[in-house]
Motif scaffolding. Structure first.
Motif, PDB file in Angstrom:
ATOM      1  N   LEU A  70       0.832  -1.212   0.000  1.00 61.39           N
ATOM      2  CA  LEU A  70       0.000   0.000   0.000  1.00 61.39           C
ATOM      3  C   LEU A  70       0.867   1.263   0.000  1.00 61.39           C
ATOM      4  O   LEU A  70       0.546   2.244  -0.685  1.00 61.39           O
ATOM      5  CB  LEU A  70      -0.949   0.012   1.205  1.00 61.39           C
ATOM      6  N   GLN A  71       1.974   1.238   0.778  1.00 60.03           N
ATOM      7  CA  GLN A  71       2.902   2.378   0.795  1.00 60.03           C
ATOM      8  C   GLN A  71       3.504   2.595  -0.596  1.00 60.03           C
ATOM      9  O   GLN A  71       3.616   3.729  -1.069  1.00 60.03           O
ATOM     10  CB  GLN A  71       4.039   2.150   1.808  1.00 60.03           C
ATOM     11  N   VAL A  72       3.881   1.484  -1.235  1.00 60.53           N
ATOM     12  CA  VAL A  72       4.480   1.554  -2.573  1.00 60.53           C
ATOM     13  C   VAL A  72       3.470   2.098  -3.584  1.00 60.53           C
ATOM     14  O   VAL A  72       3.808   2.967  -4.405  1.00 60.53           O
ATOM     15  CB  VAL A  72       4.998   0.160  -3.018  1.00 60.53           C
ATOM     16  N   LEU A  73       2.243   1.614  -3.518  1.00 56.77           N
ATOM     17  CA  LEU A  73       1.202   2.065  -4.456  1.00 56.77           C
ATOM     18  C   LEU A  73       0.939   3.565  -4.328  1.00 56.77           C
ATOM     19  O   LEU A  73       0.653   4.241  -5.327  1.00 56.77           O
ATOM     20  CB  LEU A  73      -0.096   1.273  -4.238  1.00 56.77           C
ATOM     21  N   PRO A 102       9.556  11.493   3.618  1.00 57.73           N
ATOM     22  CA  PRO A 102      10.557  12.244   2.852  1.00 57.73           C
ATOM     23  C   PRO A 102      10.277  12.255   1.346  1.00 57.73           C
ATOM     24  O   PRO A 102      10.508  13.263   0.675  1.00 57.73           O
ATOM     25  CB  PRO A 102      11.860  11.494   3.153  1.00 57.73           C
ATOM     26  N   LEU A 103       9.742  11.155   0.811  1.00 54.15           N
ATOM     27  CA  LEU A 103       9.410  11.094  -0.617  1.00 54.15           C
ATOM     28  C   LEU A 103       8.183  11.955  -0.937  1.00 54.15           C
ATOM     29  O   LEU A 103       8.133  12.603  -1.992  1.00 54.15           O
ATOM     30  CB  LEU A 103       9.167   9.650  -1.052  1.00 54.15           C
ATOM     31  N   LEU A 104       7.218  11.961  -0.039  1.00 58.11           N
ATOM     32  CA  LEU A 104       6.018  12.785  -0.247  1.00 58.11           C
ATOM     33  C   LEU A 104       6.376  14.262  -0.398  1.00 58.11           C
ATOM     34  O   LEU A 104       5.759  14.986  -1.176  1.00 58.11           O
ATOM     35  CB  LEU A 104       5.040  12.609   0.917  1.00 58.11           C
ATOM     36  N   LYS A 105       7.384  14.710   0.335  1.00 56.50           N
ATOM     37  CA  LYS A 105       7.796  16.120   0.294  1.00 56.50           C
ATOM     38  C   LYS A 105       8.315  16.536  -1.072  1.00 56.50           C
ATOM     39  O   LYS A 105       8.323  17.717  -1.404  1.00 56.50           O
ATOM     40  CB  LYS A 105       8.873  16.381   1.350  1.00 56.50           C
ATOM     41  N   LEU A 106       8.782  15.535  -1.869  1.00 59.06           N
ATOM     42  CA  LEU A 106       9.354  15.837  -3.188  1.00 59.06           C
ATOM     43  C   LEU A 106       8.323  15.771  -4.319  1.00 59.06           C
ATOM     44  O   LEU A 106       8.634  16.097  -5.458  1.00 59.06           O
ATOM     45  CB  LEU A 106      10.501  14.857  -3.497  1.00 59.06           C
ATOM     46  N   ALA A 107       7.122  15.307  -4.006  1.00 57.90           N
ATOM     47  CA  ALA A 107       6.099  15.131  -5.047  1.00 57.90           C
ATOM     48  C   ALA A 107       5.605  16.474  -5.579  1.00 57.90           C
ATOM     49  O   ALA A 107       5.465  17.444  -4.823  1.00 57.90           O
ATOM     50  CB  ALA A 107       4.933  14.325  -4.497  1.00 57.90           C
ATOM     51  N   CYS A 108       5.363  16.534  -6.905  1.00 57.57           N
ATOM     52  CA  CYS A 108       4.889  17.767  -7.551  1.00 57.57           C
ATOM     53  C   CYS A 108       3.358  17.817  -7.547  1.00 57.57           C
ATOM     54  O   CYS A 108       2.730  17.972  -8.613  1.00 57.57           O
ATOM     55  CB  CYS A 108       5.383  17.834  -8.995  1.00 57.57           C
ATOM     56  N   THR A 109       2.781  17.633  -6.411  1.00 56.32           N
ATOM     57  CA  THR A 109       1.319  17.661  -6.304  1.00 56.32           C
ATOM     58  C   THR A 109       0.937  17.921  -4.849  1.00 56.32           C
ATOM     59  O   THR A 109       1.800  17.866  -3.957  1.00 56.32           O
ATOM     60  CB  THR A 109       0.712  16.325  -6.795  1.00 56.32           C
ATOM     61  N   ASP A 110      -0.312  18.189  -4.603  1.00 61.00           N
ATOM     62  CA  ASP A 110      -0.786  18.418  -3.234  1.00 61.00           C
ATOM     63  C   ASP A 110      -0.823  17.082  -2.480  1.00 61.00           C
ATOM     64  O   ASP A 110      -1.484  16.135  -2.915  1.00 61.00           O
ATOM     65  CB  ASP A 110      -2.180  19.039  -3.270  1.00 61.00           C
ATOM     66  N   ILE A 111      -0.097  17.021  -1.369  1.00 58.49           N
ATOM     67  CA  ILE A 111       0.022  15.755  -0.632  1.00 58.49           C
ATOM     68  C   ILE A 111      -0.716  15.782   0.707  1.00 58.49           C
ATOM     69  O   ILE A 111      -0.630  14.822   1.476  1.00 58.49           O
ATOM     70  CB  ILE A 111       1.511  15.401  -0.375  1.00 58.49           C
ATOM     71  N   SER A 112      -1.440  16.860   1.005  1.00 63.10           N
ATOM     72  CA  SER A 112      -2.065  17.005   2.329  1.00 63.10           C
ATOM     73  C   SER A 112      -3.000  15.852   2.666  1.00 63.10           C
ATOM     74  O   SER A 112      -2.991  15.335   3.789  1.00 63.10           O
ATOM     75  CB  SER A 112      -2.817  18.335   2.429  1.00 63.10           C
ATOM     76  N   LEU A 113      -3.774  15.388   1.672  1.00 65.02           N
ATOM     77  CA  LEU A 113      -4.695  14.273   1.906  1.00 65.02           C
ATOM     78  C   LEU A 113      -3.934  12.977   2.157  1.00 65.02           C
ATOM     79  O   LEU A 113      -4.283  12.190   3.042  1.00 65.02           O
ATOM     80  CB  LEU A 113      -5.646  14.117   0.718  1.00 65.02           C
ATOM     81  N   LEU A 114      -2.846  12.769   1.386  1.00 60.60           N
ATOM     82  CA  LEU A 114      -2.035  11.550   1.540  1.00 60.60           C
ATOM     83  C   LEU A 114      -1.353  11.503   2.915  1.00 60.60           C
ATOM     84  O   LEU A 114      -1.235  10.437   3.521  1.00 60.60           O
ATOM     85  CB  LEU A 114      -0.974  11.467   0.433  1.00 60.60           C
ATOM     86  N   VAL A 115      -0.908  12.671   3.387  1.00 62.97           N
ATOM     87  CA  VAL A 115      -0.286  12.748   4.720  1.00 62.97           C
ATOM     88  C   VAL A 115      -1.288  12.314   5.781  1.00 62.97           C
ATOM     89  O   VAL A 115      -0.963  11.525   6.681  1.00 62.97           O
ATOM     90  CB  VAL A 115       0.246  14.175   5.007  1.00 62.97           C
ATOM     91  N   ILE A 116      -2.525  12.803   5.650  1.00 61.36           N
ATOM     92  CA  ILE A 116      -3.588  12.422   6.603  1.00 61.36           C
ATOM     93  C   ILE A 116      -3.849  10.917   6.537  1.00 61.36           C
ATOM     94  O   ILE A 116      -3.999  10.252   7.561  1.00 61.36           O
ATOM     95  CB  ILE A 116      -4.884  13.221   6.324  1.00 61.36           C
ATOM     96  N   VAL A 117      -3.877  10.372   5.313  1.00 64.47           N
ATOM     97  CA  VAL A 117      -4.115   8.922   5.118  1.00 64.47           C
ATOM     98  C   VAL A 117      -3.025   8.106   5.793  1.00 64.47           C
ATOM     99  O   VAL A 117      -3.305   7.137   6.520  1.00 64.47           O
ATOM    100  CB  VAL A 117      -4.203   8.575   3.605  1.00 64.47           C
ATOM    101  N   ILE A 118      -1.753   8.497   5.595  1.00 60.22           N
ATOM    102  CA  ILE A 118      -0.633   7.734   6.166  1.00 60.22           C
ATOM    103  C   ILE A 118      -0.602   7.850   7.683  1.00 60.22           C
ATOM    104  O   ILE A 118      -0.383   6.861   8.387  1.00 60.22           O
ATOM    105  CB  ILE A 118       0.707   8.175   5.534  1.00 60.22           C
ATOM    106  N   ILE A 130       6.227   5.744  16.684  1.00 63.45           N
ATOM    107  CA  ILE A 130       5.031   6.587  16.851  1.00 63.45           C
ATOM    108  C   ILE A 130       5.384   8.056  16.611  1.00 63.45           C
ATOM    109  O   ILE A 130       4.660   8.775  15.922  1.00 63.45           O
ATOM    110  CB  ILE A 130       4.404   6.376  18.249  1.00 63.45           C
ATOM    111  N   PHE A 131       6.550   8.500  17.141  1.00 61.42           N
ATOM    112  CA  PHE A 131       6.967   9.889  16.935  1.00 61.42           C
ATOM    113  C   PHE A 131       7.224  10.184  15.451  1.00 61.42           C
ATOM    114  O   PHE A 131       7.090  11.322  15.007  1.00 61.42           O
ATOM    115  CB  PHE A 131       8.231  10.205  17.742  1.00 61.42           C
ATOM    116  N   THR A 132       7.605   9.151  14.681  1.00 63.22           N
ATOM    117  CA  THR A 132       7.881   9.332  13.254  1.00 63.22           C
ATOM    118  C   THR A 132       6.602   9.447  12.445  1.00 63.22           C
ATOM    119  O   THR A 132       6.487  10.309  11.569  1.00 63.22           O
ATOM    120  CB  THR A 132       8.712   8.141  12.711  1.00 63.22           C
ATOM    121  N   TYR A 133       5.624   8.586  12.716  1.00 64.04           N
ATOM    122  CA  TYR A 133       4.454   8.495  11.841  1.00 64.04           C
ATOM    123  C   TYR A 133       3.208   9.217  12.340  1.00 64.04           C
ATOM    124  O   TYR A 133       2.234   9.319  11.608  1.00 64.04           O
ATOM    125  CB  TYR A 133       4.126   7.026  11.558  1.00 64.04           C
ATOM    126  N   VAL A 134       3.249   9.726  13.564  1.00 63.16           N
ATOM    127  CA  VAL A 134       2.071  10.438  14.062  1.00 63.16           C
ATOM    128  C   VAL A 134       2.139  11.938  13.782  1.00 63.16           C
ATOM    129  O   VAL A 134       1.146  12.531  13.414  1.00 63.16           O
ATOM    130  CB  VAL A 134       1.833  10.142  15.559  1.00 63.16           C
TER     131      VAL A 134
END
Length: 308
Positions: free
Chosen positions: A155-158, A180-196, A252-256
């Motif tokens: 799921l992370q890879v997808l 760290p990879l999400l930060k480099l994406a050329c698109t809005d990632i706010s929803l994906l951050v919430i999902v993760i 937890i400190f990393t992913y929360v």
């Protein structure tokens, strides 16, 4: 979508100072050797003795194996990059490293849950323990851990392979991970951050809470036991609780938190990628009488035999 024109990433690593890099190369090389030798030592001890027949040690042998695999997806690249000027990693290798790190790390988490269930059955359901934790059940729990970890990792890879990467390619980390990879994406990632955060982060918190509650129940049950039985159970549970805290709290400190706290994530990640796997063998052997006795019998006998 896809990764568009980015074919490789540059890992910024932990430090920029050259003197720090050399010192860290020595320290991390020692840590990696300690992780390999310590965990393989436990694995060989369990597999080469009658301890492998006991569910707790059956799970511990898999935990040690996963420690070796987990650290090996991250540490070799971290160590070699400390001595190279250009720390590049191809897009495909980056995705593969992220998948492996999540796969082996998640498998460890699920095995720790299986170990907690085993201790609960051993202490709170003593009369039915051999039926509850028969060998088929142990294999099912390990296979379920591997399957659960695979689903989580894929799921992370997808999520990542569907993102466009068209701008900067510098990853502010020492290995490829989702934030760290999400930060480099050329698109809005706010929803994906919430999902993760709501999947990986909440899963980590719930698993940690479930493990702590299970050990609280186990420890409260121990109050009714004899002093000798209580001491032995406390020593094994104490080992498990220590490992759970060392592994889960940095996770937890990393992913929360949100994806903006990447600088701290590198430090937290060191705990669950290098420090926890290095201390696991010590925690499980120094606090475990059965392990110490078997090790003494197996390895000391071999040494005396070789001496003759």
């Amino acid at each position: 979508m896809g990764h568009e024109n980015i074919t490789e990433f540059i890992l910024l690593g932990l430090f920029s100072d050259e003197d720090e890099k050399v010192a860290c190369f020595v320290v991390f090389s020692f840590c990696y050797i300690a992780i390999l030798s310590g965990n393989l030592f436990i694995l060989l001890t369990i597999r080469g003795s009658r301890l492998r027949e006991q569910p707790m040690y059956f799970f511990l042998s898999y935990l040690s194996f996963m420690d070796v695999c987990f650290t090996s997806t991250v540490a070799p690249k971290l160590i070699t990059d400390l001595l190279t000027q250009r720390k590049t990693i191809s897009y495909n290798s980056c995705i593969a490293q992220m998948f492996c790190a999540h796969f082996f790390g998640a498998t460890e988490i699920f095995i720790l849950v299986a170990m907690a269930y085993d201790r609960y059955a051993a202490i709170c359901r003593r009369l039915h323990y051999m039926v509850i934790m028969r060998r088929q059940v142990c294999y099912v729990l390990v296979m379920a851990s591997i399957l659960g970890a695979f689903i989580h990792s894929i799921l992370q890879v997808l999520i990542i392979i569907e993102l466009p990467f068209c701008g900067p390619n510098q990853i502010d980390h020492y290995f490829c991970d989702v934030f760290p990879l999400l930060k480099l994406a050329c698109t809005d990632i706010s929803l994906l951050v919430i999902v993760i955060i709501s999947t990986t982060g909440v899963l980590s918190i719930l698993t940690f809470a479930a493990l702590v509650i299970s050990y609280v129940i186990i420890l409260s049950t121990l109050r009714t036991r004899s002093a000798q039985g209580c001491h032995k159970a406390l020593s094994t549970c104490g080992s498990h609780i220590t490992v759970v805290f060392i592994f889960f709290l940095p996770l937890i400190f990393t992913y929360v938190p949100t994806a903006d706290s990447i600088s701290n994530d590198k430090v937290f990640a060191l705990f669950y990628t290098v420090i926890a796997p290095m201390f696991n063998p010590l925690i499980y052997t120094l606090r475990n009488t059965d392990m110490k006795n078997v090790m003494r019998k197996m390895w000391c006998q071999d040494t005396r035999f070789e001496g003759k």
